[in-house]
Design a protein around this motif. Structure first.
Motif, PDB file in Angstrom:
ATOM      1  N   ILE A   1      -2.917   7.770  -9.452  1.00  0.00           N
ATOM      2  CA  ILE A   1      -2.374   9.254 -10.087  1.00  0.00           C
ATOM      3  C   ILE A   1      -3.400   9.933 -10.211  1.00  0.00           C
ATOM      4  O   ILE A   1      -4.489   9.767 -10.851  1.00  0.00           O
ATOM      5  CB  ILE A   1      -1.496   8.838 -11.302  1.00  0.00           C
ATOM      6  N   GLY A   2      -3.291  11.153  -9.729  1.00  0.00           N
ATOM      7  CA  GLY A   2      -4.384  12.298  -9.908  1.00  0.00           C
ATOM      8  C   GLY A   2      -5.897  12.022  -9.207  1.00  0.00           C
ATOM      9  O   GLY A   2      -6.746  12.771  -9.166  1.00  0.00           O
ATOM     10  N   ALA A   3      -5.914  10.883  -8.298  1.00  0.00           N
ATOM     11  CA  ALA A   3      -7.117  10.610  -7.525  1.00  0.00           C
ATOM     12  C   ALA A   3      -6.828  10.908  -6.269  1.00  0.00           C
ATOM     13  O   ALA A   3      -6.031  10.885  -5.436  1.00  0.00           O
ATOM     14  CB  ALA A   3      -7.504   9.103  -7.913  1.00  0.00           C
ATOM     15  N   ASP A   4      -8.210  11.015  -5.453  1.00  0.00           N
ATOM     16  CA  ASP A   4      -8.036  11.450  -3.851  1.00  0.00           C
ATOM     17  C   ASP A   4      -8.619  10.063  -3.471  1.00  0.00           C
ATOM     18  O   ASP A   4      -9.991  10.146  -3.224  1.00  0.00           O
ATOM     19  CB  ASP A   4      -9.001  12.492  -3.818  1.00  0.00           C
ATOM     20  N   ILE A   5      -7.868   9.226  -2.893  1.00  0.00           N
ATOM     21  CA  ILE A   5      -8.218   7.775  -2.430  1.00  0.00           C
ATOM     22  C   ILE A   5      -7.701   7.714  -1.240  1.00  0.00           C
ATOM     23  O   ILE A   5      -6.388   7.749  -0.917  1.00  0.00           O
ATOM     24  CB  ILE A   5      -8.049   6.780  -3.454  1.00  0.00           C
ATOM     25  N   GLY A   6      -8.433   7.483  -0.121  1.00  0.00           N
ATOM     26  CA  GLY A   6      -7.880   7.425   1.181  1.00  0.00           C
ATOM     27  C   GLY A   6      -7.088   5.933   1.456  1.00  0.00           C
ATOM     28  O   GLY A   6      -7.250   4.963   0.643  1.00  0.00           O
ATOM     29  N   ASP A   7      -6.281   5.995   2.586  1.00  0.00           N
ATOM     30  CA  ASP A   7      -5.419   4.773   2.943  1.00  0.00           C
ATOM     31  C   ASP A   7      -6.227   3.389   3.012  1.00  0.00           C
ATOM     32  O   ASP A   7      -5.963   2.439   2.299  1.00  0.00           O
ATOM     33  CB  ASP A   7      -4.625   4.988   4.103  1.00  0.00           C
ATOM     34  N   SER A   8      -7.207   3.415   3.589  1.00  0.00           N
ATOM     35  CA  SER A   8      -7.941   2.203   3.717  1.00  0.00           C
ATOM     36  C   SER A   8      -8.616   1.619   2.471  1.00  0.00           C
ATOM     37  O   SER A   8      -8.483   0.450   2.292  1.00  0.00           O
ATOM     38  CB  SER A   8      -9.231   2.460   4.771  1.00  0.00           C
TER      39      SER A   8
ATOM     40  N   LYS B   1       0.861  -1.333  -0.085  1.00  0.00           N
ATOM     41  CA  LYS B   1       0.086  -0.026  -0.064  1.00  0.00           C
ATOM     42  C   LYS B   1       0.811   1.263   0.012  1.00  0.00           C
ATOM     43  O   LYS B   1       0.642   2.258  -0.733  1.00  0.00           O
ATOM     44  CB  LYS B   1      -0.937   0.007   1.268  1.00  0.00           C
ATOM     45  N   GLU B   2       2.037   1.207   0.832  1.00  0.00           N
ATOM     46  CA  GLU B   2       2.596   2.491   0.897  1.00  0.00           C
ATOM     47  C   GLU B   2       3.540   2.562  -0.297  1.00  0.00           C
ATOM     48  O   GLU B   2       3.919   3.872  -0.761  1.00  0.00           O
ATOM     49  CB  GLU B   2       3.657   2.250   2.143  1.00  0.00           C
TER      50      GLU B   2
END
Length: 374
Positions: free
Chosen positions: A331-338, A298-299
């Motif tokens: 890339i270019g998206a706003d997606i949270g860690d979970s 994930k990281e």
């Protein structure tokens, strides 16, 4: 049967499923890795279960030759076996076959079929004195002792049946040169003389093979039985109770199978009641390692996505890897860690097998430090 190394090598060269490996002292071990329908048509192939030929061409380790379950092969159909006289019926212990051998340095190695060095090290440290001395003496005069082992300090030695103490049972004694087996009467006398345990035996009376099969179906808390006939033929017959559990519990011996269980959250509940504390601990540790690996991935994908302004830049960079599909989405998206973690988990669930690049990536590239035993 006396084994000719040239003939054996010719046979192995024609069968990709049988592996020949040269050992450090110049001897060779022969073991089948997978069984095809015609793998064991030749009698020599049936000897390739950890057989070792020394530098001189003599056999220095000779475990059981391959034998089969009732109704597994044409030769072990009930209709054929019912025409044979049963000599003995004895318990098939849910353990590991151990066939000791003496290497060129004079060291006695207590090995399983595939000569796993890690297992050997563990077993060698736990061999009782009487078994060590008996094995040494028999090997030195040309006979191969064969044992069944279960030990609570080595959970890998069994799969289903739980025993409350270490089990070492003398199963057989073979002539290294000819492969001939000692009969049960002689084995009983030898075992008594050396303080060795023998497998539990059952009454033969007037049973034929079909009688034994029907009787074994109802047994529980054991793997099954081995039937030995007066002509030397042997056949296995396993309990349905054991087969049902073996299918479930065998996955705990393979990382790629355990991984599928971890990824399919909740499936452990189906078998947790069957697990020994050692197996449950192994699964828990494995699950922690796998989740750590997924967090590392994930990281990795988040960092990679942040380092490129556009998907085109990433596509032209030549830095793609096993997880590029996820990177492109980030890339270019706003997606949270979970949510990214769930994307990683879903990708792994859909693509994970022991032979894929993904398996290596989880274990090595992305920091999963668990060492495979498979």
């Amino acid at each position: 049967m006396i084994i000719n190394k040239v003939e054996l090598d010719d046979l192995v060269d024609s069968k990709e499923e049988i592996r020949r490996v040269e050992l450090p002292d110049g001897s060779f071990t022969y073991c089948y890795m997978v069984a095809f329908p015609d793998t064991f048509e030749h009698p020599l192939a049936r000897e390739c279960r950890g057989l070792i030929m020394g530098k001189s061409g003599c056999v220095i380790r000779r475990p059981f030759d391959k034998f089969f379950n009732v109704n597994e092969k044409e030769e072990t159909q009930e209709s054929i076996l019912n025409g044979k006289t049963i000599e003995s019926i004895y318990e098939k212990v849910d353990g590991s076959m151990i066939a000791p051998w003496i290497d060129s340095r004079g060291t006695i190695n207590f090995d399983t079929k595939k000569l796993n060095i890690e297992m050997r090290t563990k077993i060698n440290e736990l061999v009782p004195n009487n078994i060590y001395e008996f094995s040494r003496d028999e090997l030195q005069i040309g006979y191969q002792p064969i044992f069944e082992l279960y030990h609570p300090d080595i959970p890998e030695t069994n799969i289903v049946v739980e025993y409350n103490k270490p089990v070492w049972r003398l199963l057989a004694l073979r002539n290294l040169a000819t492969g001939e087996y000692a009969n049960d009467a002689n084995l009983d006398k030898i075992a008594e003389l050396h303080g060795l345990e023998r497998p539990k035996r059952y009454e033969v009376s007037n049973r034929n093979t079909s009688d034994v099969v029907n009787w074994v179906k109802s047994l529980e808390e054991l793997e099954g039985v081995v039937i030995r006939y007066t002509d030397g033929t042997r056949a296995k017959c396993k309990c349905q109770w054991y087969l049902d559990r073996h299918h479930l519990l065998d996955m705990f011996n393979y990382e790629h199978k355990m991984a599928r269980m971890v990824l399919n959250e909740g499936s452990i509940d189906d078998v947790s009641a069957l697990l020994t504390p050692a197996r449950l601990n192994k699964y828990t540790k494995f699950s922690e390692e796998l989740h750590r690996g997924m967090r590392n991935i994930k990281e990795h994908v988040i960092s990679k996505a942040k380092s490129f302004k556009t998907k085109k830049d990433y596509g032209l960079s030549g830095e793609q890897d096993e997880f590029s599909n996820i990177v492109f989405k980030l890339i270019g998206a706003d997606i949270g860690d979970s949510e990214v973690f769930n994307m990683v988990k879903e990708y792994i669930s859909c693509n994970f097998t022991k032979k894929t690049v993904l398996f290596a990536a989880l274990k090595e590239t992305k920091g999963w430090n668990y060492v495979s035993k498979d």
